[in-house]
Motif scaffolding. Structure first.
Motif, mmCIF file in Angstrom:
data_model
loop_
_atom_site.group_PDB
_atom_site.id
_atom_site.type_symbol
_atom_site.label_atom_id
_atom_site.label_comp_id
_atom_site.label_asym_id
_atom_site.label_seq_id
_atom_site.Cartn_x
_atom_site.Cartn_y
_atom_site.Cartn_z
ATOM 1 N N LEU A 3 3.092 11.974 20.354
ATOM 2 C CA LEU A 3 2.283 13.185 20.249
ATOM 3 C C LEU A 3 2.120 13.612 18.794
ATOM 4 O O LEU A 3 1.036 14.050 18.382
ATOM 5 C CB LEU A 3 2.941 14.309 21.058
ATOM 6 C CG LEU A 3 2.243 15.678 21.007
ATOM 7 C CD1 LEU A 3 0.822 15.564 21.547
ATOM 8 C CD2 LEU A 3 3.048 16.710 21.791
ATOM 9 N N ILE A 4 3.169 13.473 17.988
ATOM 10 C CA ILE A 4 3.100 13.866 16.573
ATOM 11 C C ILE A 4 2.085 13.006 15.823
ATOM 12 O O ILE A 4 1.282 13.505 15.037
ATOM 13 C CB ILE A 4 4.491 13.764 15.930
ATOM 14 C CG1 ILE A 4 5.410 14.842 16.516
ATOM 15 C CG2 ILE A 4 4.395 13.909 14.410
ATOM 16 C CD1 ILE A 4 6.825 14.793 16.009
ATOM 17 N N TYR A 5 2.126 11.693 16.074
ATOM 18 C CA TYR A 5 1.158 10.804 15.428
ATOM 19 C C TYR A 5 -0.259 11.089 15.922
ATOM 20 O O TYR A 5 -1.228 11.026 15.143
ATOM 21 C CB TYR A 5 1.520 9.351 15.694
ATOM 22 C CG TYR A 5 2.812 8.918 15.051
ATOM 23 C CD1 TYR A 5 3.132 9.274 13.748
ATOM 24 C CD2 TYR A 5 3.729 8.143 15.758
ATOM 25 C CE1 TYR A 5 4.310 8.880 13.156
ATOM 26 C CE2 TYR A 5 4.921 7.732 15.172
ATOM 27 C CZ TYR A 5 5.207 8.109 13.874
ATOM 28 O OH TYR A 5 6.387 7.715 13.291
ATOM 29 N N ALA A 6 -0.380 11.392 17.225
ATOM 30 C CA ALA A 6 -1.699 11.677 17.789
ATOM 31 C C ALA A 6 -2.300 12.927 17.163
ATOM 32 O O ALA A 6 -3.500 12.977 16.863
ATOM 33 C CB ALA A 6 -1.600 11.844 19.302
ATOM 34 N N LEU A 7 -1.476 13.944 16.938
ATOM 35 C CA LEU A 7 -1.959 15.169 16.295
ATOM 36 C C LEU A 7 -2.371 14.908 14.842
ATOM 37 O O LEU A 7 -3.328 15.504 14.341
ATOM 38 C CB LEU A 7 -0.888 16.251 16.364
ATOM 39 C CG LEU A 7 -0.611 16.822 17.752
ATOM 40 C CD1 LEU A 7 0.571 17.776 17.707
ATOM 41 C CD2 LEU A 7 -1.851 17.522 18.309
ATOM 42 N N GLY A 8 -1.644 14.001 14.176
ATOM 43 C CA GLY A 8 -2.027 13.622 12.824
ATOM 44 C C GLY A 8 -3.397 12.968 12.802
ATOM 45 O O GLY A 8 -4.227 13.266 11.932
ATOM 46 N N ALA A 9 -3.642 12.084 13.761
ATOM 47 C CA ALA A 9 -4.955 11.436 13.848
ATOM 48 C C ALA A 9 -6.035 12.456 14.204
ATOM 49 O O ALA A 9 -7.152 12.418 13.662
ATOM 50 C CB ALA A 9 -4.920 10.321 14.890
ATOM 51 N N LEU A 10 -5.684 13.404 15.077
ATOM 52 C CA LEU A 10 -6.654 14.421 15.489
ATOM 53 C C LEU A 10 -7.032 15.329 14.325
ATOM 54 O O LEU A 10 -8.184 15.775 14.223
ATOM 55 C CB LEU A 10 -6.072 15.253 16.627
ATOM 56 C CG LEU A 10 -7.017 16.256 17.301
ATOM 57 C CD1 LEU A 10 -8.167 15.509 17.966
ATOM 58 C CD2 LEU A 10 -6.257 17.094 18.326
ATOM 59 N N SER A 11 -6.080 15.582 13.420
ATOM 60 C CA SER A 11 -6.370 16.432 12.267
ATOM 61 C C SER A 11 -7.408 15.804 11.344
ATOM 62 O O SER A 11 -8.038 16.500 10.544
ATOM 63 C CB SER A 11 -5.083 16.726 11.481
ATOM 64 O OG SER A 11 -4.594 15.548 10.849
ATOM 65 N N VAL A 12 -7.598 14.501 11.455
ATOM 66 C CA VAL A 12 -8.630 13.810 10.674
ATOM 67 C C VAL A 12 -9.916 13.670 11.486
ATOM 68 O O VAL A 12 -11.017 13.919 10.987
ATOM 69 C CB VAL A 12 -8.139 12.423 10.227
ATOM 70 C CG1 VAL A 12 -9.254 11.644 9.532
ATOM 71 C CG2 VAL A 12 -6.928 12.559 9.308
ATOM 72 N N LEU A 13 -9.775 13.287 12.741
ATOM 73 C CA LEU A 13 -10.949 13.006 13.565
ATOM 74 C C LEU A 13 -11.728 14.265 13.927
ATOM 75 O O LEU A 13 -12.961 14.237 13.979
ATOM 76 C CB LEU A 13 -10.523 12.275 14.850
ATOM 77 C CG LEU A 13 -9.933 10.875 14.655
ATOM 78 C CD1 LEU A 13 -9.454 10.309 15.987
ATOM 79 C CD2 LEU A 13 -10.957 9.944 14.023
ATOM 80 N N LEU A 14 -11.025 15.371 14.167
ATOM 81 C CA LEU A 14 -11.715 16.585 14.596
ATOM 82 C C LEU A 14 -12.712 17.093 13.556
ATOM 83 O O LEU A 14 -13.868 17.385 13.896
ATOM 84 C CB LEU A 14 -10.679 17.663 14.940
ATOM 85 C CG LEU A 14 -11.175 18.837 15.777
ATOM 86 C CD1 LEU A 14 -11.733 18.348 17.109
ATOM 87 C CD2 LEU A 14 -10.054 19.839 16.017
ATOM 88 N N PRO A 15 -12.331 17.201 12.268
ATOM 89 C CA PRO A 15 -13.342 17.628 11.276
ATOM 90 C C PRO A 15 -14.492 16.651 11.138
ATOM 91 O O PRO A 15 -15.634 17.066 10.908
ATOM 92 C CB PRO A 15 -12.534 17.711 9.971
ATOM 93 C CG PRO A 15 -11.115 17.831 10.377
ATOM 94 C CD PRO A 15 -10.997 17.067 11.655
ATOM 95 N N VAL A 16 -14.198 15.355 11.278
ATOM 96 C CA VAL A 16 -15.250 14.346 11.145
ATOM 97 C C VAL A 16 -16.307 14.527 12.230
ATOM 98 O O VAL A 16 -17.490 14.246 12.018
ATOM 99 C CB VAL A 16 -14.628 12.933 11.208
ATOM 100 C CG1 VAL A 16 -15.703 11.863 11.310
ATOM 101 C CG2 VAL A 16 -13.756 12.692 9.981
#
Length: 273
Positions: A3-16
């Motif tokens: 979940l921690i890694y997924a949130l890290g990826a989401l912090s990049v993908l969401l703004p994109v």
């Protein structure tokens, strides 16, 4: 841990995903009633005080509005500390991985004052040279000003909310790292758009990069245990609002806010025969 890694990826993908989507709505916003009222207000201020005076009024009023919004927001977020911040902190603390923590510590330093101070100084000099045939002093004023404005408005909010900090660091509401990145790199992006004729797609890409940096900074501030989670939420809101004020101030100073379209002038009435 996944979940921690997924949130890290989401912090990049969401703004994109979100920034280009919001950019597609901008033409409608610019044609809206609120935008027309803003143009009327700016036109009136400029007529009364000149460009620089109008820009100063916008900056002061905008900063006051940011405080008026973020103060109650901070008080509301502080009440979530036992129910949101403590569980998130405990979850992250129990699952920290040294290698991942080192990467996060490396990135989160981007939002510290010292490195961004040097970015601000270098960018101000570069844009002053690029603007030597126009109002070269504008970058020399705007870039240091955004740095100072962020620092003092953040200090005002931190004093007014006074919510404390995690046991591992002194970071408090709102997250200054997020705001500093947004203010510094966002202002640089706006100056770049004013310096060159940048295609719309490139403008959207520039702002997407800036917002992604801010989003990722928030994630690293939580993982490195520098801030409560709700500090970061407040920091994101604070960053966007204060940058909007700064960008508007710069556009007003440069005369880039077009006055409202004049309605058809009434036909002259001539005396009848």
């Amino acid at each position: 841990m996944i979940l921690i890694y997924a949130l890290g990826a989401l912090s990049v993908l969401l703004p994109v995903v979100l920034v280009p989507a919001l950019a597609r709505r901008m033409p409608g916003v610019r044609a809206g009633r609120a935008a027309q009222r803003l143009r009327v207000a700016v036109a009136g201020l400029t007529a009364a005080f000149g460009r620089v005076g109008a820009a100063l009024v916008v900056l002061l009023a905008g900063c006051a509005a940011v405080v008026a919004i973020c103060w109650p927001l901070g008080e509301a977020l502080a009440r979530l500390e036992p129910h949101v911040d403590h569980p998130v902190f405990d979850y992250v603390h129990a699952r920290r991985v040294d290698t991942w923590a080192d990467l996060n510590f490396f990135y989160t330093a981007l939002g510290d004052r010292y490195p961004l101070m040097w970015v601000t100084v270098v960018a101000a000099v570069v844009f002053a040279v690029l603007w030597r045939r126009r109002r070269w002093w504008v970058p020399l004023v705007v870039l240091p000003l955004q740095f100072v404005v962020e620092q003092y408005v953040q200090a005002v909010l931190a004093t007014m909310v006074d919510r404390g900090h995690p046991p591992t660091d002194l970071g408090t509401y709102p997250s200054g790292g997020c705001a500093r990145i947004m203010m510094t790199f966002g202002t640089i992006a706006v100056l770049a758009m004013l310096t060159w004729r940048v295609p719309r797609g490139v403008r959207v890409a520039l702002m997407t990069v800036v917002v992604t940096l801010v989003s990722l900074e928030g994630y690293t501030r939580v993982y490195t245990e520098k801030h409560w989670f709700t500090d970061v939420i407040g920091g994101w809101v604070f960053a966007v609002l204060l940058f909007a004020v700064t960008a508007l101030t710069l556009l007003v100073a440069e005369g880039r806010i077009r006055p409202p379209a004049e309605r058809d002038a009434p036909q002259r009435v001539t005396a009848g025969t």
